[in-house]
Write an enzyme that holds these catalytic residues in place. Sequence first.
Site, PDB file in Angstrom:
ATOM      1  N   LYS A 152      64.013  13.564  16.471  1.00  7.63           N
ATOM      2  CA  LYS A 152      64.335  13.599  15.040  1.00  7.63           C
ATOM      3  C   LYS A 152      64.188  15.049  14.608  1.00  7.63           C
ATOM      4  CE  LYS A 152      63.346  13.710  11.145  1.00  7.63           C
ATOM      5  NZ  LYS A 152      63.807  14.837  10.307  1.00  7.63           N
TER       6      LYS A 152
ATOM      7  N   GLU B 158      50.812  18.921  16.605  1.00  8.17           N
ATOM      8  CA  GLU B 158      50.608  20.375  16.512  1.00  8.17           C
ATOM      9  C   GLU B 158      50.895  20.754  15.065  1.00  8.17           C
ATOM     10  OE1 GLU B 158      53.143  22.031  19.544  1.00  8.17           O
ATOM     11  OE2 GLU B 158      51.779  21.393  21.099  1.00  8.17           O
TER      12      GLU B 158
ATOM     13  N   CYS C 181      53.661  29.241  12.334  1.00  4.92           N
ATOM     14  CA  CYS C 181      52.392  28.509  12.276  1.00  4.92           C
ATOM     15  C   CYS C 181      51.228  29.348  12.789  1.00  4.92           C
ATOM     16  CB  CYS C 181      52.496  27.211  13.064  1.00  4.92           C
ATOM     17  SG  CYS C 181      52.933  27.483  14.796  1.00  4.92           S
TER      18      CYS C 181
ATOM     19  N   GLU D  61      47.331  27.120   3.991  1.00  4.55           N
ATOM     20  CA  GLU D  61      48.485  27.738   4.654  1.00  4.55           C
ATOM     21  C   GLU D  61      49.589  27.975   3.621  1.00  4.55           C
ATOM     22  OE1 GLU D  61      50.987  25.249   7.207  1.00  4.55           O
ATOM     23  OE2 GLU D  61      50.882  26.826   8.719  1.00  4.55           O
TER      24      GLU D  61
HETATM   25  P1  NAD Z   1      56.812  18.667   7.906  1.00  2.00           P
HETATM   26  O1  NAD Z   1      55.552  18.001   8.309  1.00  2.00           O
HETATM   27  O2  NAD Z   1      57.250  18.568   6.490  1.00  2.00           O
HETATM   28  O3  NAD Z   1      58.039  18.144   8.766  1.00  2.00           O
HETATM   29  C1  NAD Z   1      58.034  18.179  10.188  1.00  2.00           C
HETATM   30  C2  NAD Z   1      58.949  17.099  10.714  1.00  2.00           C
HETATM   31  O4  NAD Z   1      58.412  15.830  10.351  1.00  2.00           O
HETATM   32  C3  NAD Z   1      60.372  17.132  10.140  1.00  2.00           C
HETATM   33  O5  NAD Z   1      61.300  16.799  11.159  1.00  2.00           O
HETATM   34  C4  NAD Z   1      60.334  16.040   9.084  1.00  2.00           C
HETATM   35  O6  NAD Z   1      61.599  15.469   8.852  1.00  2.00           O
HETATM   36  C5  NAD Z   1      59.414  15.038   9.730  1.00  2.00           C
HETATM   37  N1  NAD Z   1      58.755  14.116   8.803  1.00  2.00           N
HETATM   38  C6  NAD Z   1      58.434  14.315   7.502  1.00  2.00           C
HETATM   39  N2  NAD Z   1      57.833  13.219   6.983  1.00  2.00           N
HETATM   40  C7  NAD Z   1      57.756  12.313   7.984  1.00  2.00           C
HETATM   41  C8  NAD Z   1      57.212  10.995   8.084  1.00  2.00           C
HETATM   42  N3  NAD Z   1      56.656  10.393   7.044  1.00  2.00           N
HETATM   43  N4  NAD Z   1      57.277  10.382   9.287  1.00  2.00           N
HETATM   44  C9  NAD Z   1      57.836  10.983  10.360  1.00  2.00           C
HETATM   45  N5  NAD Z   1      58.376  12.220  10.322  1.00  2.00           N
HETATM   46  C10 NAD Z   1      58.328  12.881   9.148  1.00  2.00           C
HETATM   47  O7  NAD Z   1      56.651  20.193   8.323  1.00  2.00           O
HETATM   48  P2  NAD Z   1      57.680  21.388   8.100  1.00  2.00           P
HETATM   49  O8  NAD Z   1      57.632  21.802   6.675  1.00  2.00           O
HETATM   50  O9  NAD Z   1      58.990  21.021   8.704  1.00  2.00           O
HETATM   51  O10 NAD Z   1      57.051  22.520   9.028  1.00  2.00           O
HETATM   52  C11 NAD Z   1      56.085  23.431   8.582  1.00  2.00           C
HETATM   53  C12 NAD Z   1      54.730  23.058   9.112  1.00  2.00           C
HETATM   54  O11 NAD Z   1      54.784  22.946  10.528  1.00  2.00           O
HETATM   55  C13 NAD Z   1      53.689  24.114   8.819  1.00  2.00           C
HETATM   56  O12 NAD Z   1      52.487  23.497   8.448  1.00  2.00           O
HETATM   57  C14 NAD Z   1      53.538  24.810  10.163  1.00  2.00           C
HETATM   58  O13 NAD Z   1      52.310  25.476  10.340  1.00  2.00           O
HETATM   59  C15 NAD Z   1      53.710  23.682  11.097  1.00  2.00           C
HETATM   60  N6  NAD Z   1      54.051  24.147  12.437  1.00  2.00           N
HETATM   61  C16 NAD Z   1      53.129  23.995  13.447  1.00  2.00           C
HETATM   62  C17 NAD Z   1      53.416  24.469  14.723  1.00  2.00           C
HETATM   63  C18 NAD Z   1      52.431  24.330  15.861  1.00  2.00           C
HETATM   64  O14 NAD Z   1      52.839  24.510  17.001  1.00  2.00           O
HETATM   65  N7  NAD Z   1      51.174  24.012  15.599  1.00  2.00           N
HETATM   66  C19 NAD Z   1      54.645  25.087  14.959  1.00  2.00           C
HETATM   67  C20 NAD Z   1      55.537  25.231  13.916  1.00  2.00           C
HETATM   68  C21 NAD Z   1      55.232  24.751  12.656  1.00  2.00           C
END
Ligand code: NAD
Length: 486
Positions: free
Chosen positions: A178, A253, A286, A383
Amino acid sequence: MKIAQVGGVEVSTDHWIGGRRVASSSRFELRSPIDGAHLAEVSAGSADDVAAAVDAARRAFPAWARLGPEGRAPLLRRFADGIRARAEELAAVETLDNGSLLLGNVHRMVPRAALNVEFFADWALKLEHTIDGAEVTNHVRYEPAGVAALVTPWNAPLMLTTWKVGPALAAGNTIVVKPPEWAPLTCSLLADIAHAAGIPAGVLNVVQGIGEDAGAALVAHRDVDRISFTGSPDTGRLIGVAGARNLVPVSVELGGKSPFIVCADADLDGAAQTVAMQYLNAGQVCLAGTRVLVEASVSEAFLAKVRQAAAAMVVGDPREPGTRVGPLITPEHFSRVQGFVERALADGAVALWGGRSHGAGAQYFEPTLLANVRADMEIAQHEVFGPVLTWQTFRDDEEVVTLANGTRYGLAAVIFTRDEPRARRLAAQVVAGTVWVNCFFVRDLAAPFGGARESGIGREGGTWSFDFFSDVKNVAIRKGSFGEEA
Ligand code: NAD
């Protein structure tokens, strides 16, 4: 099937299920963060689309699992070659889609995406091993787990998706991806590339859509055996609940608020250049070391060096070779970043530079450094995911360890010092999944990666990826029971 022309590249905006394109009647609009230009109308997957994809993956699973690591490796290597062959197209689409730097995508992200697939295909070949016991020989096997659900964020979709796709497929699972709704296009190209490489129908499926709909349906599906998620802690909690309901292993993650520690004896020029790197991709990284913690005795001298290095971080169109800081992903995210800075300033912080929007366009924010920051302020605790760093000083190791560990996160830490024992002491005391000493962002695929505290649960990378994506089985054979010498 709907095709969009994105930067001269044809990209399907539909799902990829069971080896064919499937459209949804409902679609969502995609705009480029670079200039707000319309990019595409993308299929918004429903629970039915998710169910069809999981079903396709389930049906493809036995044959893919039976191939074994040796049978899968040549196909996965061809998949990796296909990614390399389309490097320029992938990079161009990723940049238009999420505003990340074009040159960074060409030279780092796309090669890394290919390596993510190839590396784990090769690693899978050397997993099985034996443990010699007194009565038995333990044969440790890595059996495929089944159908894996992979959910990824928008800030580096190609790199972060392949980081999961590679080991999940190499371990013999079939997958449903997804992609992030704010940057879903390179994942669609990935499906085409996998298909062209001969990955059988149903092994890799992509369901586009909104997180709360398609994402939630996928992680709640009862026929999913693994959930691997990268994204925000808030969504990570929901993923954890979904995994708990179906008793499915979950790897999450999540976000970070990583400390960047600079000791008085450090190579201050190298450290300053590395601090400025935290602004790359507008700080939407991140792992970024966003809390600069400087030993007080060199604070002034170091600040002058950082000021100079930061001035070279040109803000603008991420397609231009000289640009270092591109746009924020959406207008909403821009407002979120701006809100953090405004509240920090109202709370007593001082902007040493930046602190406001940049003239390059509606979603561009100036690289910002905030001083006069207390550890308990929102800006030091949460963050931001933007080009915003904070500046704090420390007098001794005890104080810097307290500051470094003073948030709910624990993703990474950066330490600059020339004193090796001190580096080792500090590295041992900071709470972080990864500690970089005199370097930043070096990620060896064989090494563990993940976060402590609210930055994540579980580790991926090397054998850790296979521990997660496999059902590890021990076959204990009584010594001598087949007539061999006990
Ligand atoms: P997000 O949590 O909003 O979304 C991530 C993914 O989850 C997207 O594909 C989204 O469509 C999906 N999603 C959202 N709600 C959901 C639900 N209820 N059930 C299942 N899937 C759902 O995060 P974002 O805004 O896309 O990304 C930014 C965040 O990601 C920041 O906090 C960043 O630090 C983190 N991040 C972490 C890493 C790591 O390796 N630790 C790497 C990159 C980004």
